[in-house]
Design an enzyme around this catalytic site. Structure first.
Site, PDB file in Angstrom:
ATOM      1  N   CYS A 105      47.342 -65.935  10.553  1.00  0.00           N
ATOM      2  CA  CYS A 105      47.241 -64.577  10.018  1.00  0.00           C
ATOM      3  C   CYS A 105      46.549 -63.707  11.068  1.00  0.00           C
ATOM      4  CB  CYS A 105      46.440 -64.624   8.723  1.00  0.00           C
ATOM      5  SG  CYS A 105      46.144 -62.994   8.032  1.00  0.00           S
ATOM      6  N   CYS A 112      41.140 -49.845   9.340  1.00  0.00           N
ATOM      7  CA  CYS A 112      42.449 -49.398   8.857  1.00  0.00           C
ATOM      8  C   CYS A 112      42.289 -48.024   8.228  1.00  0.00           C
ATOM      9  CB  CYS A 112      43.009 -50.380   7.823  1.00  0.00           C
ATOM     10  SG  CYS A 112      44.652 -49.902   7.225  1.00  0.00           S
TER      11      CYS A 112
HETATM   12 FE1  SF4 Z   1      46.324 -53.199   4.308  1.00  0.00          FE
HETATM   13 FE2  SF4 Z   1      45.392 -51.189   2.753  1.00  0.00          FE
HETATM   14 FE3  SF4 Z   1      43.703 -52.975   3.777  1.00  0.00          FE
HETATM   15 FE4  SF4 Z   1      44.855 -51.223   5.370  1.00  0.00          FE
HETATM   16  S1  SF4 Z   1      43.431 -50.732   3.731  1.00  0.00           S
HETATM   17  S2  SF4 Z   1      44.622 -53.427   5.743  1.00  0.00           S
HETATM   18  S3  SF4 Z   1      46.866 -51.018   4.412  1.00  0.00           S
HETATM   19  S4  SF4 Z   1      45.325 -53.410   2.306  1.00  0.00           S
END
Ligand code: SF4
Ligand code: SAH
Length: 387
Positions: A105, A112
């Protein structure tokens, strides 16, 4: 002069670099094999390359791995690495061994920007995109470190048979770096993974789903998490830009390119939020529609990994199973993700998020015990059921 990182290059880019040095393409192939198939970073050890080429390469390039901050091995064999990507940022990579495969992974970004409610990485905000070399370096390190420990079935055999882009970050918001990295994974001269054994997981960046279909149609997992826009807007804020109907239309078009494939819909089970039986029926209606437009799909229900700031809880086990039953009764293949690496677990991205500066990165490397990353993705094409 900054040395070029050869992990940044897919085979075509490496061939272009070799040509600039007056070398033929097959030299690039040899170099690529040394780096990725044999895990060699030292040009001097690449014995079938001319000494003159090795000397030229040393002047302009290097194979630059990521510094390992820590490695944790779970009782069930799951291994989690924390890599330093500079400026106080760290990323996580997880190896999940199973009897018939080894899944890695991989992270695509430090932080993010999508900011999903239930995601620890999302709560950290966005730091930066990883480079192709930093994405590939996670696989390079894991494959060769695991081989060195004798985990391959035989000489020249790979340990990692599947890759899932389900670590930290939204891979389709780092598209330019992602695609060459996927090409390295797929190349027969590198990791030789088949298209269906490499999965890109996305929260739904619709235009990039379209581009991926044309550029590199690997297996696609879509993080759905809600059966309607009102709830998905709350859980996955990107839904306000690309609502469910557009997302599902992009999924259908994706499958046109790969008609024997299917989309894996991921659904994180959140107590009292998205886990009622009514919502399960709504989900069935959403993906079933008329037979002509029915999406070839399967569902992967993910028990939520709690983390302190989320204010959310995982659905009770019985509710997860009842939810799965509604989907199955409607003919939808549904798996419930097994939790792996419990003894070294915390929510996905949590450890990396706690790392604020280099000093703390170093401190962590020497501190035990450490709690990291409990996200345990299995490749959708082969996901195992625990229900
Ligand atoms: Fe995935 Fe949402 Fe986490 Fe970003 S914030 S890594 S899009 S689950
Ligand atoms: N950004 C991409 C890929 C990384 S996240 C995406 O969102 O798809 C990989 C998967 O882990 C996604 O399905 C995501 O929704 C899920 N996930 C994130 N945080 C989680 C948590 N705390 N518990 C369970 N699953 C989580």
């Amino acid at each position: 002069m900054t040395l070029v990182n050869l992990l940044d290059h897919d085979l075509d880019a490496l061939a272009a670099l070799c040509e600039q040095q007056g070398e033929k393409r097959f030299r690039a192939t040899q170099l690529f094999q040394w780096i990725h198939q044999r895990g060699v970073a030292d040009f001097d050890a690449m014995s079938d390359l001319a000494k003159s080429l090795r000397a030229k390469l040393a002047l302009i390039a290097q194979v630059r791995p990521l510094p390992v901050v820590s490695e944790q091995v779970s009782a069930d064999g799951t291994i989690k690495w924390l890599f330093d990507v500079g400026a106080g940022n760290a990323i996580e990579t997880v190896f999940i061994p199973e009897s018939d495969r080894g899944t890695l992974c991989i992270s695509s970004q430090a932080g993010c920007a999508v900011a999903c409610r239930f995601c620890s990485t999302g709560h950290q905000g966005f730091s930066r995109n990883l480079t192709t070399g930093e994405i590939v370096a996670q696989l390079w390190h894991a494959e060769h470190a695991l081989r060195a420990r004798g985990l391959a079935a035989g000489e020249g055999e790979r340990v990692i048979s599947n890759v899932v882009m389900m670590g930290m970050g939204e891979p389709l918001q780092n598209y330019a770096a992602l695609v060459p990295a996927l090409r390295v994974m797929l190349s027969d001269h590198a990791y030789g993974l088949s298209r269906r054994r490499v999965t890109v997981s996305t929260s739904g960046v619709v235009p990039m789903i379209e581009r991926l279909r044309d550029d590199c149609p690997v297996a696609l997992a879509v993080s759905l998490h809600a059966p309607n826009d009102a709830l998905r807007d709350e859980l996955v804020p990107l839904n306000r830009k690309y609502p469910i109907a557009e997302l599902l239309a992009a999924c259908r078009r994706y499958l046109e390119k790969a008609p024997r494939d299917f989309i894996t819909f991921e659904y994180c089970m959140l107590d009292g939020v998205n886990d009622s039986l009514e919502q399960a029926h709504e989900l069935v209606a959403l993906v079933s529609e008329r037979p002509a437009t029915r999406i070839a799909c399967k569902f992967n229900l993910i028990p939520f990994n709690p983390f302190p700031q989320s204010g959310l809880h995982c659905s009770p086990r019985e509710r997860v199973l009842a939810f799965a039953e509604v989907l199955r009764a409607a003919g939808l293949v549904t798996t419930v993700r097994r939790t792996r690496g419990d003894d070294i677990a915390a929510a996905c991205g949590q450890l990396a998020g706690e790392v604020q500066d280099r000093t703390r990165l170093r401190e962590r490397a020497t501190r035990r015990p450490m709690r990291i990353h409990a996200e345990t993705p299995a490749p959708p094409a082969h996901a195992k059921e625990s229900a």
